[in-house]
Design a protein around this motif. Structure first.
Motif, short mmCIF file in Angstrom:
data_model
loop_
_atom_site.label_atom_id
_atom_site.label_comp_id
_atom_site.label_asym_id
_atom_site.label_seq_id
_atom_site.Cartn_x
_atom_site.Cartn_y
_atom_site.Cartn_z
N ARG B 195 8.31 13.15 -2.32
CA ARG B 195 8.87 11.83 -2.62
C ARG B 195 8.27 10.80 -1.66
N LEU B 196 7.30 10.10 -2.17
CA LEU B 196 6.52 9.24 -1.30
C LEU B 196 7.30 8.04 -0.81
N GLU B 197 8.27 7.59 -1.62
CA GLU B 197 9.11 6.47 -1.20
C GLU B 197 9.82 6.78 0.11
N GLU B 198 10.39 7.98 0.18
CA GLU B 198 11.17 8.30 1.37
C GLU B 198 10.26 8.59 2.56
N VAL B 199 9.08 9.12 2.28
CA VAL B 199 8.12 9.35 3.37
C VAL B 199 7.76 8.01 4.01
N LYS B 200 7.50 7.05 3.15
CA LYS B 200 7.16 5.70 3.62
C LYS B 200 8.31 5.12 4.46
N ARG B 201 9.53 5.46 4.04
CA ARG B 201 10.70 4.87 4.68
C ARG B 201 10.98 5.47 6.06
N ILE B 202 10.87 6.77 6.20
CA ILE B 202 11.36 7.36 7.46
C ILE B 202 10.28 7.96 8.35
N CYS B 203 9.08 8.19 7.84
CA CYS B 203 8.12 8.93 8.66
C CYS B 203 7.25 8.01 9.49
N HIS B 204 6.92 8.47 10.71
CA HIS B 204 6.09 7.68 11.61
C HIS B 204 4.62 7.94 11.39
N VAL B 215 -7.43 15.76 4.85
CA VAL B 215 -8.34 14.75 4.31
C VAL B 215 -8.09 13.38 4.92
N SER B 216 -6.85 13.12 5.33
CA SER B 216 -6.66 11.86 6.05
C SER B 216 -5.34 11.86 6.79
N GLU B 217 -5.24 10.91 7.69
CA GLU B 217 -3.99 10.69 8.40
C GLU B 217 -3.69 9.22 8.33
N CYS B 218 -2.41 8.87 8.33
CA CYS B 218 -2.10 7.45 8.24
C CYS B 218 -0.70 7.19 8.76
N ASN B 219 -0.39 5.93 8.87
CA ASN B 219 0.97 5.52 9.15
C ASN B 219 1.59 5.15 7.81
N PRO B 220 2.51 5.96 7.29
CA PRO B 220 2.99 5.73 5.93
C PRO B 220 3.67 4.38 5.75
N ALA B 221 4.21 3.84 6.82
CA ALA B 221 4.87 2.55 6.68
C ALA B 221 3.90 1.47 6.22
N LYS B 222 2.61 1.68 6.55
CA LYS B 222 1.62 0.66 6.19
C LYS B 222 0.98 0.94 4.83
N GLU B 223 1.43 2.02 4.17
CA GLU B 223 0.84 2.36 2.87
C GLU B 223 1.85 2.10 1.77
N THR B 224 1.40 2.21 0.54
CA THR B 224 2.33 2.16 -0.59
C THR B 224 2.37 3.57 -1.19
N ALA B 226 1.64 4.40 -4.03
CA ALA B 226 0.43 4.59 -4.84
C ALA B 226 -0.77 4.98 -3.98
N THR B 227 -0.92 4.33 -2.82
CA THR B 227 -2.07 4.68 -1.98
C THR B 227 -1.89 6.08 -1.39
N LEU B 228 -0.64 6.42 -1.06
CA LEU B 228 -0.39 7.78 -0.55
C LEU B 228 -0.75 8.80 -1.62
N ALA B 229 -0.32 8.53 -2.85
CA ALA B 229 -0.59 9.47 -3.94
C ALA B 229 -2.08 9.62 -4.16
N SER B 230 -2.82 8.52 -4.10
CA SER B 230 -4.25 8.65 -4.36
C SER B 230 -4.95 9.39 -3.22
#
Lengths: 362, 507
Positions: B195-204, B215-224, B226-230
């Protein structure tokens, strides 16, 4: 160094064919050890047991005669086991079938016509089927374990046979021996192919071939396989587990009963307190060794029949107890079931340390 | 920041498959770290190596800067690594405290343990009554037991495998608060979720795996999302369009009226006078937390569990006690939740698995009692192409397919019939983003072509994506199916948590 079982993604076709061959090899090895431990030359023992019966015409004929009921019962059992119905009571269904089939020549000895034998065979099949339906009905209605009920009914059947040949069905002219009157000629399965083979054998082969086609090509065969592997998916497909249980037991019992009738009217020609050297139980091994496939069962029936003849051979030639035959049959089933593990798993050798227990189940 | 766990070049091989290929992962203290990836990307394999249930074939794990070999789960717990599994390992007949005592190396006296459970659970906002029997507890509370069990061992790293898949949105919010509290105390969380919405919400921080590699690392708060899914899929995920075309609602195709059924086993759910009308052209979704009667409802509609004749109608014809085959002949089709063992037979080839549900539906798969292998093979090829089912060789056994591919096959097998009524339970459960989009679009397209589609799902994102109307099932009661635009997550959540029951009783 350690062995690990690794699950295959799919069933290995090679192993499905190879497993019984490996099992026979291991059984021969184990038999050789038994011969050696009991003070006999293992090579001579193996030769007398497995090879010599094949070299003489009379013993070959005897092997085929013994293989016939094994194959017929084994085919019925295969349908049961494929559909997840654990019928262990074929021995009892064999006996009750023989009783039903014998009722005609024992109670109505004067009834001699062309219809006598066919009627007997039909009665025998019906009797075996009815006896087999008892555990099936109990399973469907009361959720009993069919392994126990079908097995217990074996002993009930043997005791009924014992009672009948010592009591009401005893031959009035038989000097009080526990045996029925001899069957009339019209009630005896004839020999074919110049008298070398009982008609039972071609009948059995035809039935096995028909069953092979049914299992491989028809919707009924599909239903049997689906129900055995995954009952939930079977009911999703619209098949009824209860109806199939009745069908499988009735078919297996019917074939066992037919085998029982053909045995008493094709060799013994009368009822005796014991009419089977454990065909119904040995047929379980035949069914599994034959891959639950009627064609395989024809071959497996021959192999197991050989063990009966071979047991007699080593007893007379080397003085080894003929119980060796039962031991070897048991070992064979044991090895077949063990080798079947390799169909869905392969062995991997692991040389270094790995965590205990939890590594293999992934 | 303090590094807690540092995995370097972790590699794990199963036969020919490289499940993890030189994976590097760093988890810091106080961090909620998301592990993302499609099914089969190697997430479970990786965390199992951290938890000691798998041994790496290569690479090393540093725990607080020191190299460690985690031989088994007990060793992991000793280091301070705890895990909350997706599937609970609780004994239903035992109480909460008994279940927790079983998992502790040194549980001590029961009464003292019960007190500790109470204080820890209240402290973290996860109140538990230690004397409750597990069988009586809803799934959300059961998960609390697992979490509290984990907390009692004072872990420094908690691994959570899809923890919210069984929770209502409100329960999930509570869980997030707990996780944030833990993180603020310096505990790290490794969080696996689809569930990418909740990952974006709570993960650092998020690490994304694909085919066993990072394949990559990111700060989920700065992604959407859709970008996480892709990033997970490695390509843009087609968005599903339901709203583009307004449904043209037709006549009633599936009608449930006062559908009731007793629970078949102590752990099953009874159905309580469920009524629903499903029209041609629309997708109706039934939301609900797992184990609230979805399976029983599916079985009643499919015919695997017979009910009174008048309770179910297909195209106006009463059929509550008719067989599943009869219903299929009325052009109804069904896709159960469990793919392997219910929707498909594991050991049968795919072509044979087509015969499973279509032997009586006029597909010329049978004739005179015989099965046509040629026709089954042709259908298998067709479905494989149409629904992009990927396999290593032609016509394999069902068990060898990955979850997502098998789901495409099982759904495709029914869609290929162009059914008039389609009932799907959890259409994209455990399916990766790309395949899920394909399946959802196919469901919508089927409805728009004049069929009625009933989707039973626990995934609210999915439901809001595809449903025209939404109903909620709770303890065997069904709420009224209201238009999707009048529903929102909060309302659905309240209905999930028991509101549907109240509404169902009134109805």
């Amino acid at each position: 160094m350690r062995l690990e079982l690794v699950k295959r993604k799919e069933r290995s076709k090679t192993m499905a064919l190879l497993s019984p061959v490996i099992a026979i090899g291991l059984t021969a090895l184990a038999a050789a050890i038994i011969f050696a431990v009991s003070g006999h030359n293992p090579l001579v023992g193996l030769y007398k047991f497995f090879v010599e019966p094949l070299t003489q015409q009379w013993s070959l004929q005897a092997t085929i005669a013994k293989a016939t009921p094994l194959v017929l019962i084994g085919c019925g059992l295969a349908v049961c086991y494929l559909s997840n119905n654990w019928n262990i009571g074929a021995e009892g269904q064999f006996v009750v079938g023989a009783l039903f089939g014998s009722a005609l020549p024992v109670l109505f000895p004067e009834f001699e016509s062309g219809a006598t034998l066919p009627l007997m065979l039909i009665f025998g099949a019906v009797g075996g089927a009815l006896w087999a339906l008892i555990p099936a009905v109990l399973k469907n209605w009361f959720n009993t374990n069919e392994i126990l009920t079908s097995l217990m009914l074996v002993y009930v059947a043997s005791l009924i046979l014992d009672y009948l040949v010592r009591g009401p069905w005893r031959d009035p002219d038989g000097y009080n021996f526990p045996e029925s009157r001899l069957f009339s000629d019209a009630a005896i399965v004839p020999n074919v192919f110049g008298g070398t083979m009982s008609l039972s054998t071609p009948i059995t082969i035809v039935i096995a071939l028909i069953l092979a086609v049914v299992l491989a090509k028809t919707l009924k065969g599909f239903e049997i396989r689906v129900m055995g592997e995954s009952p939930r998916a079977g009911s999703f497909a619209g098949f009824s587990a209860k109806r199939l249980t009745l069908f499988a037991f009735a078919l297996a019992g019917g074939l066992a009963g037919l085998a029982g009738t053909m045995e008493v009217s094709g060799g013994l020609n009368q009822l005796l307190p014991t009419i089977s050297p454990g065909y119904g139980f040995t047929a379980i091994i035949v069914a599994f060794l034959g891959r639950l496939n009627p064609i395989g069962i024809i071959i497996a029936g021959f192999v197991l029949a050989l063990s009966y003849i071979g047991g007699e051979a080593v007893q007379s030639a080397m003085g080894v107890s003929n119980k060796i035959a039962s031991v070897i049959q048991g070992l064979l089933l044991f090895f077949v079931l063990a080798c079947d593990t390799l169909i869905l798993y392969r062995i991997r050798f692991v040389s270094h340390h790995a965590p205990a227990g939890e590594a293999s189940h992934v | 920041m303090d590094t807690l766990l540092d995995a370097r070049g972790l590699t794990k091989r199963f036969g020919d498959i490289l499940a993890n290929d030189k994976v590097d992962l760093v988890i810091n203290k106080g961090e909620i770290h998301a592990l993302l990836g499609e099914n089969g990307a190697g997430k479970s394999t990786l965390v199992k190596m951290f938890y000691g249930s798998l041994e790496p074939d290569g690479g090393e794990i540093l725990w607080r800067g020191k190299q460690v070999a985690i031989g088994n789960p007990a060793a992991a717990r000793e280091l301070g690594i705890g895990m909350v599994f997706q599937h609970f390992s609780l004994f239903e007949a035992l109480t909460v405290v008994e279940n927790i005592a079983l998992a502790l190396p040194d549980p001590g006296k029961m009464a003292e343990l019960a007190k500790r459970i109470e204080s820890v659970s209240v402290d973290y906002g996860l109140p538990l009554n230690p004397a409750d029997i597990v069988a009586d507890l809803p799934v959300g509370i059961r998960q609390r037991i697992e979490i509290v069990r984990c907390l009692l061992q004072e872990p420094q790293l908690i691994i959570m495998d899809e923890p919210t898949s069984v929770l209502t949105p409100q329960e999930a919010d509570l869980l997030f608060l707990t996780l944030q509290r833990l993180a603020s105390e310096g505990c790290a969380v490794l969080y696996i979720s689809h569930r990418l919405e909740e990952v974006k919400r709570i993960c650092h921080h998020a690490t994304i795996l694909r085919h066993g590699k990072v394949v990559s690392e990111c700060n989920p708060a700065k992604e959407t999302p859709a970008t996480l899914a892709s990033m997970m899929v490695g390509a843009d995920v087609a968005s599903v369009s339901a709203g583009a075309q307004k449904p043209r609602i037709g006549e009633i195709r599936l009608g449930l009226s006062n559908l009731s059924a007793k629970a078949a086993t102590p752990f099953a759910t009874a159905l309580n006078s469920i009524s629903l009308e499903l029209h041609a052209g629309e997708v109706v979704a039934i939301a609900g937390v797992a184990g609230n009667g979805q399976g029983e409802l599916f079985d009643a509609i499919s015919g695997e569990m017979p009910v009174a004749q008048e309770m179910i109608r297909i195209d106006g014809r009463p059929c509550g006690s008719r067989s599943i085959t009869w219903r299929r002949r009325q052009k109804a089709a069904f896709v159960p939740e469990e793919r392997l063992g219910h929707g498909a037979v594991p050991g049968l080839k795919l072509s044979q698995n087509i015969v499973l549900t279509r032997h009586a539906t006029g597909d010329r798969l049978t004739g005179g009692g015989f099965v046509s292998t040629a026709r089954a093979n042709a259908l298998e090829k067709h479905i494989k192409q149409e629904f992009d089912v990927r396999m290593s060789h032609d016509d394999p056994e069902a068990r060898s397919l990955s979850g997502g591919n098998l789901q495409k096959f099982v759904v495709g097998r029914e869609l290929d019939r162009r059914p008039a009524v389609l009932v799907v339970n959890q259409p994209t459960w455990g399916v990766d983003a790309g395949a899920a989009a394909l399946i959802r679009q196919a469901l919508i397209d089927l409805a728009r072509s004049g069929s009625a589609v009933l989707v039973i799902s626990q995934d609210l994102d999915e439901i809001f994506e595809i449903a025209d109307r939404i109903a909620v099932i709770s303890r065997g009661y069904l709420s009224a199916a209201d238009p999707a635009e009048e529903m929102n997550r909060e309302r659905v959540g309240l209905l999930m948590a028991g509101g549907a029951e109240a509404q169902g009783e009134v109805a």
